[in-house]
Design an enzyme around this catalytic site. Structure first.
Site, PDB file in Angstrom:
ATOM      1  N   THR A  69       9.329  -2.823 -34.811  1.00 14.64           N
ATOM      2  CA  THR A  69       9.224  -4.235 -34.427  1.00 14.64           C
ATOM      3  C   THR A  69       7.807  -4.692 -34.692  1.00 14.64           C
ATOM      4  O   THR A  69       6.860  -3.983 -34.344  1.00 14.64           O
ATOM      5  CB  THR A  69       9.501  -4.390 -32.919  1.00 14.64           C
ATOM      6  OG1 THR A  69      10.857  -4.081 -32.686  1.00 14.64           O
ATOM      7  CG2 THR A  69       9.190  -5.799 -32.431  1.00 14.64           C
ATOM      8  N   ARG A 115      24.216  -6.828 -28.854  1.00 12.04           N
ATOM      9  CA  ARG A 115      23.068  -6.384 -28.043  1.00 12.04           C
ATOM     10  C   ARG A 115      21.805  -7.177 -28.436  1.00 12.04           C
ATOM     11  O   ARG A 115      21.497  -7.350 -29.606  1.00 12.04           O
ATOM     12  CB  ARG A 115      22.833  -4.894 -28.257  1.00 12.04           C
ATOM     13  CG  ARG A 115      21.663  -4.314 -27.460  1.00 12.04           C
ATOM     14  CD  ARG A 115      20.372  -4.272 -28.249  1.00 12.04           C
ATOM     15  NE  ARG A 115      19.312  -3.527 -27.568  1.00 12.04           N
ATOM     16  CZ  ARG A 115      18.058  -3.483 -27.970  1.00 12.04           C
ATOM     17  NH1 ARG A 115      17.681  -4.121 -29.047  1.00 12.04           N
ATOM     18  NH2 ARG A 115      17.158  -2.785 -27.306  1.00 12.04           N
ATOM     19  N   GLY A 119      17.639  -7.338 -27.576  1.00 15.49           N
ATOM     20  CA  GLY A 119      16.559  -6.582 -26.950  1.00 15.49           C
ATOM     21  C   GLY A 119      15.511  -7.496 -26.329  1.00 15.49           C
ATOM     22  O   GLY A 119      15.769  -8.661 -26.014  1.00 15.49           O
ATOM     23  N   ASP A 120      14.326  -6.954 -26.167  1.00 15.04           N
ATOM     24  CA  ASP A 120      13.224  -7.710 -25.556  1.00 15.04           C
ATOM     25  C   ASP A 120      12.546  -8.659 -26.535  1.00 15.04           C
ATOM     26  O   ASP A 120      11.942  -9.651 -26.119  1.00 15.04           O
ATOM     27  CB  ASP A 120      12.162  -6.724 -25.045  1.00 15.04           C
ATOM     28  CG  ASP A 120      11.591  -5.874 -26.181  1.00 15.04           C
ATOM     29  OD1 ASP A 120      12.386  -5.362 -27.006  1.00 15.04           O
ATOM     30  OD2 ASP A 120      10.354  -5.718 -26.253  1.00 15.04           O
ATOM     31  N   GLY A 172       9.258  -0.959 -28.729  1.00 14.32           N
ATOM     32  CA  GLY A 172       9.857   0.191 -28.054  1.00 14.32           C
ATOM     33  C   GLY A 172      11.190  -0.177 -27.438  1.00 14.32           C
ATOM     34  O   GLY A 172      11.805  -1.169 -27.832  1.00 14.32           O
TER      35      GLY A 172
HETATM   36  N1  ASP Z   1      11.884  -3.583 -28.966  1.00 15.74           N
HETATM   37  C1  ASP Z   1      12.899  -3.491 -29.981  1.00 15.74           C
HETATM   38  C2  ASP Z   1      14.245  -3.641 -29.340  1.00 15.74           C
HETATM   39  O1  ASP Z   1      14.498  -3.038 -28.310  1.00 15.74           O
HETATM   40  C3  ASP Z   1      12.873  -2.240 -30.785  1.00 15.74           C
HETATM   41  C4  ASP Z   1      11.559  -1.643 -31.201  1.00 15.74           C
HETATM   42  O2  ASP Z   1      10.492  -2.193 -30.960  1.00 15.74           O
HETATM   43  O3  ASP Z   1      11.547  -0.567 -31.814  1.00 15.74           O
HETATM   44  O4  ASP Z   1      15.092  -4.302 -29.903  1.00 15.74           O
END
Ligand code: ASP
Length: 327
Positions: free
Chosen positions: A189, A217, A219-220, A241
């Site tokens: 990301t 789904r 994410g953040d 993450g």
């Molecule tokens: N934060 C991202 C998510 O959970 C993934 C990542 O940063 O690797 O979608």
């Protein structure tokens, strides 16, 4: 009468100024304006070593007098267009049904923000997030609605699934192990925070999210306060993450609030990581990293596991910085 909030803000600026060697800046109790803290800007930070490539485009814009919002959008677009990166934009890993779905958000120095979730077929999710911010009365658009906005604004529908990501998905399908546990070393990301020559801040965050995630789904990364937060009085932060852990703790907002209390960017990132650790017994199984920049141009990052880094670029130099970690 000075409110408590004003006092904290001013105290923070005082400590930031001192830390940055700006001892001659003064904050008067009667002023509602933040003191002029833009020092030797512009600056850009972004997650991971590959952020250097994105920063180099962003800093060019800033060196030419461009604003932080244009810089972060154009900067992260470099990674969105890069098919060799398998967790952002074109070439991102698909969900478990084979669809590449993108999450992104952007936030400017006026506190305006826009976001897209589960967007398909458009490489530059970050530009669609900016359209949401600038051309709609909303903050978040998802799926079909986000795609319609992109198409109505002249963006082209494309296949984002590259042969490389398709092959990885075919391989995954052999076992179809649905383990939404993020790999500790491998995240891509891109979260970026920039300060322009006026000292104004903006941020952007864009991803294809967890590989082989459940359809739908989110994410953040597209959630303001989780994957990204910017407060032009204080600073900005971004996360990478395991998104679920960042969502549960609103990590980027927490980092900015800790900087508001006078913490350095690294200390503030450490608080957000500690919060995740307190709330997740299984924290050793996943990685989360935060980066932050304050209004004095100071930067820092912190992560659960070793191996997290960020790229920092100013008008004179570029570097990658290895972050301290809890483990
Ligand atoms: N934060 C991202 C998510 O959970 C993934 C990542 O940063 O690797 O979608």
């Amino acid at each position: 009468m000075t409110s408590r909030r004003e006092f904290i803000t001013k105290a923070s600026f005082g400590s930031l100024a001192a830390a940055a060697g700006l001892g001659n800046l003064s904050c008067t109790e009667s002023s509602n304006q933040p003191p002029p803290l833009s020092i030797a800007g512009p600056f850009v930070i972004s997650t991971w070593d590959f952020g250097v490539k994105a920063n180099s485009i962003a800093i060019e814009i800033l060196k030419n007098g461009g604003n932080a919002l244009d810089a972060v959008e154009e900067g992260v677009k470099v990674i969105e267009a890069d098919g060799s990166n398998t967790t952002v934009g074109y070439g991102g890993m698909p969900d478990r049904d084979g669809h590449v779905t993108l999450d992104a958000c952007i936030m400017d120095s006026n506190g305006m923000c826009g976001s897209v979730c589960a967007l398909e077929h458009i490489v530059h999710a970050i530009s669609v997030a900016r359209l949401v911010m600038e051309k709609t009365p909303h903050v978040i658009l998802v799926g079909e609605g986000a795609l319609e906005l992109a198409l109505a604004n002249g963006m082209k529908k494309e296949n984002l699934l590259t042969d490389k990501s398709k092959a990885a998905w075919e391989e995954w399908k052999k076992k179809e192990d649905y383990e939404p546990i993020i790999n500790i070393e491998n995240h891509d990301t891109i979260g970026m925070v920039a300060m322009d020559a006026n000292g104004d801040l903006s941020g952007a965050c864009t991803t294809s999210g967890l590989g082989f995630k459940m359809r739908g789904r989110v994410g953040d990364s597209p959630i303001i306060g989780a994957g990204l937060y910017v407060d032009n009085e204080i600073g900005g932060a971004a996360a990478t993450g395991l998104g679920e852990a960042v969502l549960r703790t609103l990590g980027s907002f927490l980092v900015v609030e800790m900087m508001r209390q006078g913490m350095s960017p690294e200390e503030a990132c450490k608080v957000a990581v500690s919060r995740i650790i307190e709330k997740h017994k299984n924290y050793k199984d996943f990685q989360v990293g935060f980066i932050a920049m304050n209004k004095a141009g100071e930067t820092g990052g912190y992560s659960i596991h070793q191996g997290f880094s960020f790229a920092k670029t100013s008008k004179d130099e570029e570097m990658t910085i290895k972050c301290n970690s809890f483990i």
